[in-house]
Design a protein around this motif. Structure first.
Motif, PDB file in Angstrom:
ATOM      1  N   GLU A  37       3.406  -9.116   3.975  1.00  0.00           N
ATOM      2  CA  GLU A  37       2.896  -7.730   3.426  1.00  0.00           C
ATOM      3  C   GLU A  37       2.319  -8.249   1.797  1.00  0.00           C
ATOM      4  N   TRP A  38       1.640  -7.425   1.448  1.00  0.00           N
ATOM      5  CA  TRP A  38       0.783  -7.554   0.029  1.00  0.00           C
ATOM      6  C   TRP A  38       1.443  -6.712  -0.913  1.00  0.00           C
ATOM      7  N   LEU A  39       1.709  -7.070  -2.058  1.00  0.00           N
ATOM      8  CA  LEU A  39       2.142  -6.532  -3.265  1.00  0.00           C
ATOM      9  C   LEU A  39       0.833  -6.393  -4.385  1.00  0.00           C
ATOM     10  N   LYS A  40       0.731  -5.163  -4.760  1.00  0.00           N
ATOM     11  CA  LYS A  40      -0.097  -5.288  -5.977  1.00  0.00           C
ATOM     12  C   LYS A  40       0.758  -4.821  -7.261  1.00  0.00           C
ATOM     13  N   ASN A  41       0.538  -5.543  -8.157  1.00  0.00           N
ATOM     14  CA  ASN A  41       1.467  -5.033  -9.650  1.00  0.00           C
ATOM     15  C   ASN A  41       2.681  -4.622  -9.061  1.00  0.00           C
ATOM     16  N   GLU A  42       3.473  -5.457  -8.235  1.00  0.00           N
ATOM     17  CA  GLU A  42       4.800  -5.082  -7.757  1.00  0.00           C
ATOM     18  C   GLU A  42       5.078  -3.818  -6.788  1.00  0.00           C
ATOM     19  N   GLU A  43       3.862  -3.429  -6.555  1.00  0.00           N
ATOM     20  CA  GLU A  43       4.135  -2.260  -5.413  1.00  0.00           C
ATOM     21  C   GLU A  43       3.360  -2.607  -4.094  1.00  0.00           C
ATOM     22  N   THR A  44       3.996  -2.198  -3.067  1.00  0.00           N
ATOM     23  CA  THR A  44       3.587  -2.417  -1.848  1.00  0.00           C
ATOM     24  C   THR A  44       1.972  -1.784  -1.529  1.00  0.00           C
ATOM     25  N   LEU A  45       1.147  -2.578  -1.097  1.00  0.00           N
ATOM     26  CA  LEU A  45      -0.339  -2.497  -0.898  1.00  0.00           C
ATOM     27  C   LEU A  45      -0.360  -1.880   0.564  1.00  0.00           C
ATOM     28  N   LYS A  46      -0.742  -0.699   0.732  1.00  0.00           N
ATOM     29  CA  LYS A  46      -1.242  -0.094   1.999  1.00  0.00           C
ATOM     30  C   LYS A  46      -2.563  -0.409   2.214  1.00  0.00           C
ATOM     31  N   SER A  47      -2.682  -0.684   3.807  1.00  0.00           N
ATOM     32  CA  SER A  47      -3.935  -1.028   4.310  1.00  0.00           C
ATOM     33  C   SER A  47      -4.757   0.501   4.341  1.00  0.00           C
ATOM     34  N   ALA A  48      -5.601   0.730   3.711  1.00  0.00           N
ATOM     35  CA  ALA A  48      -6.653   1.935   3.854  1.00  0.00           C
ATOM     36  C   ALA A  48      -7.871   1.706   3.320  1.00  0.00           C
ATOM     37  N   GLY A  49      -8.892   2.359   4.015  1.00  0.00           N
ATOM     38  CA  GLY A  49     -10.074   2.393   3.404  1.00  0.00           C
ATOM     39  C   GLY A  49     -10.661   0.858   3.393  1.00  0.00           C
ATOM     40  N   ALA A  50     -11.112   0.339   2.374  1.00  0.00           N
ATOM     41  CA  ALA A  50     -11.917  -0.726   2.344  1.00  0.00           C
ATOM     42  C   ALA A  50     -11.000  -1.944   2.318  1.00  0.00           C
ATOM     43  N   ILE A  51      -9.754  -1.882   2.405  1.00  0.00           N
ATOM     44  CA  ILE A  51      -8.520  -3.026   2.322  1.00  0.00           C
ATOM     45  C   ILE A  51      -8.252  -3.311   3.802  1.00  0.00           C
ATOM     46  N   ASP A  52      -8.335  -4.627   4.116  1.00  0.00           N
ATOM     47  CA  ASP A  52      -8.039  -4.912   5.566  1.00  0.00           C
ATOM     48  C   ASP A  52      -7.166  -6.142   5.385  1.00  0.00           C
ATOM     49  N   THR A  53      -5.949  -6.092   6.111  1.00  0.00           N
ATOM     50  CA  THR A  53      -4.939  -7.281   5.918  1.00  0.00           C
ATOM     51  C   THR A  53      -4.535  -7.879   7.301  1.00  0.00           C
ATOM     52  N   ARG A  54      -5.620  -7.593   8.321  1.00  0.00           N
ATOM     53  CA  ARG A  54      -5.092  -8.109   9.640  1.00  0.00           C
ATOM     54  C   ARG A  54      -5.462  -9.411   9.783  1.00  0.00           C
ATOM     55  N   GLY A  55      -6.605  -9.866   9.423  1.00  0.00           N
ATOM     56  CA  GLY A  55      -6.964 -11.226   9.737  1.00  0.00           C
ATOM     57  C   GLY A  55      -6.171 -12.295   9.229  1.00  0.00           C
ATOM     58  N   ASP A  56      -5.376 -12.905  10.030  1.00  0.00           N
ATOM     59  CA  ASP A  56      -4.595 -14.114   9.616  1.00  0.00           C
ATOM     60  C   ASP A  56      -3.927 -13.969   8.242  1.00  0.00           C
ATOM     61  N   HIS A  57      -3.316 -12.757   7.996  1.00  0.00           N
ATOM     62  CA  HIS A  57      -2.616 -12.354   6.787  1.00  0.00           C
ATOM     63  C   HIS A  57      -3.557 -12.445   5.599  1.00  0.00           C
ATOM     64  N   ASN A  58      -4.847 -12.551   5.787  1.00  0.00           N
ATOM     65  CA  ASN A  58      -5.592 -12.412   4.605  1.00  0.00           C
ATOM     66  C   ASN A  58      -5.733 -11.198   4.187  1.00  0.00           C
ATOM     67  N   LEU A  59      -6.158 -11.102   2.848  1.00  0.00           N
ATOM     68  CA  LEU A  59      -6.381  -9.564   2.038  1.00  0.00           C
ATOM     69  C   LEU A  59      -7.727  -9.753   2.014  1.00  0.00           C
TER      70      LEU A  59
END
Length: 925
Positions: free
Chosen positions: A157-179
């Motif tokens: 999972e990804w954190l942004k400024n110590e808060e969990t980043l949710k996959s929504a809109g223009a954000i994609d975290t599916r491909g090989d764990h890449n953000l």
């Protein structure tokens, strides 16, 4: 019932079926050194054994049990074994360690599925850490992350400024764990961390900083300016600004020139001149003749002046000898002989008017000659306050490309704001009475200085009931307990030691009223009937600043609000007053223990109550920014907080001001102020800046002041013992220079944490390389180490009229400090009395004051209301204090309407003792 072997066979299901597994072993992981259990359950079964890696497990390692299936009457056999870490590590084979179950019945055997047993682990180092990057606005952000090797495979999972980043809109975290963020926005700037975890551990990657920058773009050209000469060849200019958009987060500044010049030719004005007179006309019947001339030699052109004089001349034809009506003209009698008396009257009036005008001119000249040494040196309007219009350059107008902003900055527009500049009484007196202010002009004769100085040291005027003398022993007025600490790096805003605190006074009677200290968030409500009839009290409220070191000897507590004194000490009220105090604590999370404290006669602070507890002596209603108190005893009160953990936070208000350097025409100073987020703290700051500004206007002092360059912003300061850093960034190095070793300044944790409303200040001195650099674009970062960061964006023009450099105030009406009688209350008196009479006595439907408190959402400490003579009246007083700004009577009406719909009786419960209940009110059944 059957007995013997035949009966046992039937019980085990000898009905022509093989064993059927109800539960088979499942795959398992050994975490650290904890063994795992494998379990099998079958029916019908005479025996069940485990087989691991092709070998039978010894019978002694099995744990088996039987129980009866209540539905079929058949026996179910269950068996378990333990698999240790050592067994798995000692096994060496082509596949993982495995086990299965074999069950026997009278008809044969059955096998279960294979269950694998693996040792779980997670390596420490990531195979690939994300790398920081800088991308332009609307560009693509790609952060790579390959988690450490582990069993089972780690989830990411990804954190942004110590808060969990949710996959929504223009954000994609599916491909090989890449953000992947396809179109970067300004809000996507931040610190990103990849977190991998499985059942064994959780690992964090290195933090990657992503900066979304904006390259500057030119605005449209302004219109050409008028030619700089009135006649002949000159120059005209037009300009543009790098604000479409403005550069941000290190983006490139606009290329090209911001000013264009062009030659211009202005036609010179031609003044008009008269031509020749025409010939005289023929003599008319009235014995006169005329001649004319025209303004054509030359005509006025291009703004030239018109000809002076008359265009038509008239003359007598005969020199007075022409006859009219058969008589000589010089023998005719004047027509106005009969009105000779009117002529004399008009002549006298004209002479009188001329005399008055001359007298006024003489008095005016005399006053001007005396003003160099008289009282008019100081403009009284600037000292007595009121609503003044002033202008300042807008820092920016909500640029859509700036963080927390919504519009485009425009440095070429100057707006005029009409905002109340509240000259607090304390500033007025300090300015007039302070010796350092009057010393530069020793010969001044200022009216009212003696009276003001005398008033400055007067004690608080009060009126008391007959026979009662004032007593201040319980509450020392105008004194503080603590001492101010010194700031070696960043001095605090200098306030005069003799300056009186904010205060408000008013005389109240039986009708009650409200007392307000403007722009501080502090107010006091005296209910109707609280003061007995035929009695008046002059009540007061004073806001004092206390040193946080005076709260407790341990030093673990800090002031969250200013200390407020109300009195007089001998005040006799029949019901509690409602006091509202603003505070700066973050109360959204339970990270504080907040207490109400009162100062004793020994100048020590004692606890009155904790806001989370119930009490019969005081009521405390804590809201996000305010606290409403019901008090019965005068004194000095304050909200004090003790942090429960390092997540406890105070809200700070940040503001940046700018002003030209009076000693250097190329210099410009930025001042950053940090205060607790309470109206009183910001009022103290603006008052100090205003006093500094008045000094600067009067005697050209180089003190602070300046114009506000960015809207004040709020940030959370955590109690984690880390300091606060203020740094200036993105200063155009080709246009500006900054004083060495001052780009980053720091406040210690104790300075900020225990500042108690006192403003903290740091300054950045900049110098431009040439006078052509008239604009400054930079940002100021205010961040707590290992905490929150806030950005103050600066876009300003440094070329300003000296009189246009003024502080910015966001204050409301400053003139109303007290209201008495019905004007002070939102609820009309007749309605208030009817509500109290209705709900103070319970009825069969349970419609009592407890239900009223519940519908108004102030039912946490019912014990306090139960011990009052009129609980409903006290509840309404608290509602008045809570809604003093909005006065939303609709909410009260809705609550009463809901109560009217109640049909079922209700049982009253509260925390008072039996003696208190029996003596104060009738309990409900």
């Amino acid at each position: 019932m059957l007995h013997g072997p035949r009966g046992e066979a039937l019980q085990h299901g000898q009905s022509g079926t093989l064993p059927h597994f109800l539960e088979e072993p499942v795959d398992a992981y050994i975490v650290k050194s904890n063994p795992i259990k494998l379990r099998c359950q079958a029916r019908p079964a005479l025996q069940i054994f485990f087989k691991c890696n092709g070998e039978w497990v010894h019978q002694s390692q099995h744990l088996s049990q039987e129980h009866m299936d209540m539905g079929t009457g058949l026996k179910i056999r269950e068996v378990m074994i333990n698999v240790s870490r050592q067994q798995v590590e000692d096994f060496h084979g082509p596949e993982d360690y495995w086990c299965l179950c074999v069950a026997w019945s009278h008809l044969g055997t059955s096998k279960s599925r294979k269950a694998t047993v693996r040792i779980a682990y997670l390596r420490k180092n990531f195979e690939q850490d994300p790398q920081g990057t800088e991308v332009p606005l609307n560009g693509m952000i790609v952060l790579h992350c390959r988690p450490p090797e582990g069993v089972p495979v780690a989830e990411v999972e990804w954190l942004k400024n110590e808060e969990t980043l949710k996959s929504a809109g223009a954000i994609d975290t599916r491909g090989d764990h890449n953000l992947i963020i396809s179109e970067a926005r300004l809000s996507d700037s931040g610190n990103y961390t990849c977190v991998a975890s499985n059942i064994v551990a959780k690992r964090r990657s290195a933090t990657a900083t992503v900066v979304v920058y904006v390259n500057g773009g030119w605005s449209s050209w302004t219109d050409w300016s008028p030619c700089n000469v009135r006649c002949g060849r000159g120059v005209q200019k037009r300009s543009r600004t790098c604000t479409n958009p403005a550069p941000l987060n290190g983006g490139a500044f606009c290329e090209g020139m911001s000013v264009q010049k062009s030659t211009c030719n202005t036609l010179c004005p031609v003044d008009g001149s008269w031509g020749e007179w025409s010939n005289w006309s023929v003599c008319s019947a009235e014995c006169d003749r005329q001649r004319s001339r025209e303004c054509t030699a030359p005509e006025p052109k291009h703004g030239g002046r018109l000809c002076d004089g008359v265009a038509l001349a008239t003359d007598n034809c005969t020199g007075g000898l022409c006859t009219q009506n058969r008589k000589l003209l010089h023998d005719a009698k004047p027509q106005d002989v009969e009105n000779s008396s009117d002529v004399a009257l008009y002549s006298g009036l004209a002479a009188g008017v001329v005399t008055v005008v001359l007298l006024i001119i003489a008095v005016t000249l005399y006053r001007r000659s005396q003003s160099e040494y008289g009282v008019d040196v100081i403009d009284s309007s600037a000292l007595t306050g009121g609503f003044q219009s002033f202008s300042f350059k807008t820092s920016r107008q909500a640029n859509p490309l700036l963080i927390n902003s919504s519009m485009q900055p425009d440095l070429t527009v100057s707006r005029t704001y009409t905002s109340p500049m509240c000259f607090q009484d304390s500033i007025d007196k300090e300015l007039m009475a302070e010796r350092s202010l009057l010393d530069p002009l020793p010969d001044l004769k200022v009216k009212g200085v003696a009276e003001r100085a005398e008033y400055h040291v007067m004690s608080h005027p009060q009126t008391f009931p007959r026979g009662l003398a004032p007593d201040y022993r319980g509450v020392p007025v105008g004194t503080t307990l603590g001492r101010r600490g010194k700031n070696l790096f960043t001095p605090q805003v200098s306030l005069s030691p003799s300056r009186p605190p904010h205060k408000a006074t008013a005389v109240f009677g039986c009708a009650g009223g409200r007392l307000v200290v403007p722009n501080t968030g502090i107010s006091l409500l005296v209910p109707h009937g609280g003061i007995s009839e035929d009695t008046t009290w002059e009540m007061y409220m004073i806001i004092n600043q206390e040193d946080s070191s005076a709260v407790s000897e341990e030093g673990s507590e800090v002031f969250l609000s200013p200390a407020v004194t109300y009195g007089p000490p001998g005040l006799d009220l029949s019901c509690p007053i409602a006091m509202t105090i603003a505070h700066c604590a973050e109360v959204a999370a339970d990270n504080w223990t907040i207490r109400l404290k009162r100062q004793t006669q020994e100048n020590k602070w004692e606890e009155v109550m904790s806001v989370d507890e119930e009490s019969t002596s005081c009521y405390c209603l804590l809201e996000t920014q305010r606290c409403h108190l019901l008090l019965e005893h005068p004194g000095r009160y304050a909200l004090v907080g003790e942090p429960l953990n390092q997540k406890a936070a105070k809200q700070l208000r940040l503001a940046v001001f700018g002003s030209p350097d009076t000693n250097n025409s190329l210099g410009f100073t930025l001042r950053v102020y940090c205060v607790d987020d309470t109206p009183h703290a910001f009022q103290t700051l603006t008052s100090a800046l205003l006093l500094s500004l008045i000094r600067r206007w009067l005697w050209a002092s180089a003190a602070g002041g300046g114009r506000l360059l960015e809207e004040p912003k709020i940030m959370l300061f955590r109690g984690n013992t880390f300091s606060l850093q203020v740094s200036i960034q993105d200063v155009p190095q080709l246009l500006w220079s900054i004083k060495p070793f001052t780009t980053c300044q720091e406040f210690s944790f104790s300075q900020v944490w225990a500042s108690n409303q006192r403003p903290l200040q740091c300054a950045f001195s900049l110098e431009r390389y040439s006078h052509s650099s008239s604009q400054l674009s930079c940002k100021i970062s205010v961040r707590q180490v290992k905490g929150e960061e806030q950005i103050l964006q600066v876009y300003t023009s440094v070329v300003e009229n000296e009189k246009g450099v003024v502080p910015f105030f966001t204050q409301s009406d400053c003139t109303i400090t007290s209201q008495t009688g019905s004007r002070a209350f939102k609820i009309p008196l007749s309605i208030r009395q009817r509500i109290s009479a209705t709900f103070d006595i319970a009825n069969a439907k349970g419609k009592d004051w407890q239900l009223l408190a519940q519908k108004l959402h102030i039912d946490r400490n019912l014990c306090y209301f139960a011990c009052q003579e009129s609980p409903s009246s006290v509840i309404l007083s608290l509602w008045e204090a809570q809604h003093q700004d909005s006065g939303d009577l609709d909410s009260l009406a809705s609550a009463l309407e809901e109560i009217g719909k109640v049909q079922s009786p209700r049982t009253a419960t509260h925390g008072c003792s039996r003696e208190e209940r029996d003596s104060e009110f009738t309990p409900l059944g």
